[in-house]
Design an enzyme around this catalytic site. Structure first.
Site, PDB file in Angstrom:
ATOM      1  N   GLU A 189       3.856  -5.687   7.189  1.00 24.60           N
ATOM      2  CA  GLU A 189       2.998  -4.654   7.791  1.00 24.60           C
ATOM      3  C   GLU A 189       3.287  -4.445   9.271  1.00 24.60           C
ATOM      4  O   GLU A 189       3.234  -3.324   9.786  1.00 24.60           O
ATOM      5  CB  GLU A 189       1.521  -5.016   7.611  1.00 24.60           C
TER       6      GLU A 189
ATOM      7  N   ALA B   3       0.852  -1.184   0.000  1.00 23.10           N
ATOM      8  CA  ALA B   3       0.000   0.000   0.000  1.00 23.10           C
ATOM      9  C   ALA B   3       0.890   1.238   0.000  1.00 23.10           C
ATOM     10  O   ALA B   3       2.053   1.171   0.397  1.00 23.10           O
ATOM     11  CB  ALA B   3      -0.881  -0.010   1.237  1.00 23.10           C
TER      12      ALA B   3
ATOM     13  N   GLU C  12      -0.252  -9.469  -1.212  1.00 25.05           N
ATOM     14  CA  GLU C  12      -1.670  -9.856  -1.073  1.00 25.05           C
ATOM     15  C   GLU C  12      -2.335  -9.971  -2.450  1.00 25.05           C
ATOM     16  O   GLU C  12      -3.207 -10.817  -2.655  1.00 25.05           O
ATOM     17  CB  GLU C  12      -2.407  -8.841  -0.176  1.00 25.05           C
TER      18      GLU C  12
ATOM     19  N   GLY D 160       0.544  -5.282   0.644  1.00 27.12           N
ATOM     20  CA  GLY D 160      -0.530  -5.348  -0.339  1.00 27.12           C
ATOM     21  C   GLY D 160      -0.058  -5.917  -1.671  1.00 27.12           C
ATOM     22  O   GLY D 160      -0.848  -6.526  -2.400  1.00 27.12           O
TER      23      GLY D 160
END
Ligand code: T1G
Length: 701
Positions: free
Chosen positions: A127, A63, A107, A104
């Site tokens: 994270e 992210a 992910e 992310g």
């Protein structure tokens, strides 16, 4: 502006390329682009499979951290929506990974049906290092694909996993060589030919295991990592989220993950960790040095002095593949230093973290300089001789004579005035302080001491060098103790006051350990050895009648031969071969006697909270003075120094960020109270007073 995500076709394969330098972070625009390209790929009849790949140096690093806490662009889908599109796609989706697929980014890979990775690639869910958890299905999908126990380890340490290990675990399906896009498209074509089916992790339990098995994995993880988990927030939310994966169907557990993510994001620990993430990158940017500053090339190094410090410093260069010549007083001294370096590497080899061949290669880069002249052609020389001004001056006069033009002349002094040392040479602009922290091959901090005349390119080169040798370089100005030790002095002083006043070493250490420090000041003293500062104090007492003549408890310990861990006793007692400190009634006795000698009525009401305030606020107050004097550029520089060099808990963001979290008005109020009670040493720094008065903070001065 060019599109950050583009779609192209290669035979039956649709290729979605993310190009958002520097690290392809998943900004609003990238998520939108991913959705649009996916929809387009679905609409193209000729396309049977879809490859997603990153342009430039990496896949997707996660992210966009800069967008955290800002409202989402309403036109842009959130990452879970994008992931669902990849996963639910009727056409095969394949992630092609190079560089790092993190957070992310990984992910998305987990939402694709297949994952291929370049040999040099890495994957991970880091994270937790930002105080949050994988918030786009990571805690749900990773345990399904590799099992709960390994998934917990990966998500709670946050460490990236290299391609080969990732393959073994099942995090990726294939490691490929050669051009990644070619390989990924060939892989996709094969899947199409084989009639391979989409694999949708959300629809199967895979290797997740039963609720009882997941609970057992969590219990084991907690038990085996109790020390590392102490006081942390996000790791426990990760465990909760994995538990939810086991207990609930995916459409219920995914929103649960989101809730836990939101709790983490709002936590002070996440604020602190994100502060440090950006601060560690910000320290390399100096207002008066342009980004494109030309630097000097460091291809060879020389080190003067091969003691513990010199040896540790040398290892940093060897690890980075930079040859090092070492000057020592004699061949024997060199051989002794060589033996220590070799021993350090041998231990790493024995632990399986280095190959014998790599160790031999590194040691092969090391050579002995019998005559000082023979180091003259090195690009940088770092002096690590005994900490004594006369000797340092003489050393720099000699270096001035032998070093080639343009070489950087660095001193590893931890206390002496770099301006004075530089003035001994005809080229003070080439002189700088490079203050390594012991053990120098381990500690990440490098204080880069910029003297009055140090040239800008020498500062910039030192920052670049720090990165090359995998340190965090922080530029500081010249003063006694520079930033780190100057502040530490205040902290140590207050800890000593506390034991005079009523606390015992074990009380102080326990409170600070629980605050999150790696260890308290007394345990640290025992680890470092009490004898060095004892000798310094003895010398000062003899030389200076105004120096406090009354022995402190540390002196009495040394008189008894208690130098710390190395003698089996110091502030604590130690069992043979064990580093666990045990409180010692004999030490408590010495402490009580000293209080009596000083006429102090010992208090028995010194609580942990007071200990933390008394030891931590002097750091903050001195930090403010350091900022006022311009010795540190910004509060964030101080934070980076404390987190990387002094075991300050990173989850508190460093002393200055922590003070801000406590609230500067509260910190000032307590400092004023201590000032009224204990006098001058607690005088509030002007900057602190000013900030509170103006309602400002360090980050918004
Ligand atoms: N967002 C925004 N900027 C980032 C960034 C990110 N994720 N990662 C790096 N940068 C910037 C960085 O600030 C620097 O900027 C430049 O990129 C180069 O970085 C939903 C919630 C990828 C291994 O935690 O670990 O995904 O200083 O100097 O040494 O679950 O950056 O040049 O202006 O570090 O080659 C998870 C963090 C996010 C990865 C590259 N991802 N990044 O290292 O370069 S949370 C991370 C890194 C998430 C999902 C969630 C490293 C790197 P500037 P650099 P590097």
């Amino acid at each position: 502006m060019s599109e950050p995500v583009t779609f192209t076709k290669r035979g039956r394969v649709g290729v979605i390329t993310v190009d958002n330098p520097p690290v392809n972070a998943l900004s609003n625009a990238v998520r939108l682009g991913l959705r649009n390209c996916l929809l387009r790929a679905q609409a193209e009849n000729a396309v049977k499979a879809i490859v997603v790949i990153g342009a430039g140096r990496t896949f997707i690093a996660g992210a966009d951290i800069r967008e955290f806490g800002r409202p989402r662009d309403p036109n842009s889908p959130d990452l879970n929506e994008v992931n669902a599109l990849f996963e639910e796609s009727p056409k095969l989706t394949i992630a092609a990974i190079h560089g790092t697929a993190l957070g992310g980014g990984y992910e998305i890979c987990l939402s694709c049906h297949y994952r291929v990775i370049a040999k040099s690639g890495q994957v991970g869910l880091p994270e937790v290092k930002l105080g949050i958890l994988p918030g786009a299905g990571g805690t749900q999908r990773l345990p399904r694909v590799i099992g709960a126990a390994p998934a917990l380890k990966i998500m709670i340490t946050g460490d990236p996993v290299r391609a080969d290990a990732a393959l073994k675990l099942g995090m990726v399906d294939e490691v490929v060589e050669g051009d990644l896009l070619d390989a990924a498209c060939a892989y996709a074509e094969t899947l199409i030919d084989q009639g391979a089916k989409p694999r949708r992790l959300s629809r199967e339990r895979g290797r997740l295991g039963s609720v009882a098995e997941v609970e057992a994995a969590i219990a084991t993880y907690k038990k085996e990592n109790a020390r590392a988990l102490r006081g942390l927030f996000a790791p426990f939310r990760i465990m909760d989220s994995v538990k939810a994966a086991a207990e609930l169907p995916f459409d219920k557990s995914l929103p649960r993950e989101r809730e836990l993510f939101a709790e983490c994001l709002a936590s002070p620990q996440s604020r602190a960790l994100r502060h440090i993430f950006f601060a560690e990158r910000e320290v390399a940017k100096l207002p008066d040095i342009p980004k494109d500053q030309v630097t000097r090339k460091i291809k060879t190094a020389a080190i003067l002095g091969f003691g513990t410090m010199g040896g540790g410093i040398a290892m940093n260069f060897l690890n980075a593949g930079i040859p090092v010549k070492v000057s020592e007083m004699s061949r024997e001294a060199y051989d002794k230093g060589f033996g220590i370096v070799k021993g350090n590497y041998a231990r790493t080899v024995a632990g399986g973290r280095l190959t014998q061949a790599e160790m031999d290669k590194r040691l092969g880069l090391l050579s002995y300089a019998e005559k000082l002249e023979s180091i003259g052609d090195a690009d940088i020389v770092i002096e690590a001789v005994f900490e004594e001004m006369g000797l340092k001056k003489e050393t720099f006069r000699k270096l001035d004579k032998v070093m080639k033009k343009g070489a950087i002349l660095a001193t590893n002094t931890s206390t002496l005035d770099v301006n004075v040392i530089a003035a001994e040479t005809s080229r003070p602009e080439d002189v700088i302080g490079l203050h390594f922290f012991s053990p120098a091959n381990v500690m990440r901090l490098l204080e880069i001491v910029r003297a009055k005349k140090t040239a800008k390119d020498v500062v910039a080169t030192s920052l670049e060098l720090a990165k090359t040798i995998r340190k965090v370089g922080v530029v500081v100005g010249v003063c006694d103790g520079f930033v780190g030790n100057r502040m530490l002095h205040r902290y140590g002083g207050e800890a000593a006051q506390l034991i005079d006043e009523g606390a015992f070493p074990q009380d102080v250490d326990k409170a600070l350990y629980e605050f999150g420090l790696a260890m308290g000041p007394f345990a640290m003293g025992d680890l470092a050895g009490l004898d060095v500062s004892w000798r310094i104090r003895k010398g000062r007492r003899a030389a200076d009648p105004t120096y406090p003549q009354d022995p402190v408890v540390a002196d009495e310990l040394c008189e008894l031969g208690r130098f710390g861990q190395k003698t089996g006793a110091g502030w604590y007692k130690y069992e043979k071969g064990d580093r666990t400190p045990h409180a010692d009634p004999a030490v408590d006795d010495l402490i009580r006697k000293r209080s009596a000698r000083l006429g102090i009525q010992r208090r028995n009401d010194i609580a942990a909270e007071e200990i933390v305030e008394r030891c931590m606020y002097p750091l903050v107050n001195e930090g403010c003075k350091i900022l006022e004097e311009g010795i540190a550029l910004r509060a964030l520089d101080i934070d980076v120094i404390y987190v990387n060099g002094y075991g300050f808990p990173v989850s508190r963001g460093g002393p200055m960020a922590w003070a801000e979290e406590v609230g500067l008005p509260k910190v000032l109020k307590r400092i004023e109270e201590f000032h009224a009670k204990y006098g001058a040493r607690w005088k509030p720094a002007n900057l602190l007073v000013k900030l509170v008065k103006e309602g400002k903070t360090f980050s918004r001065m």
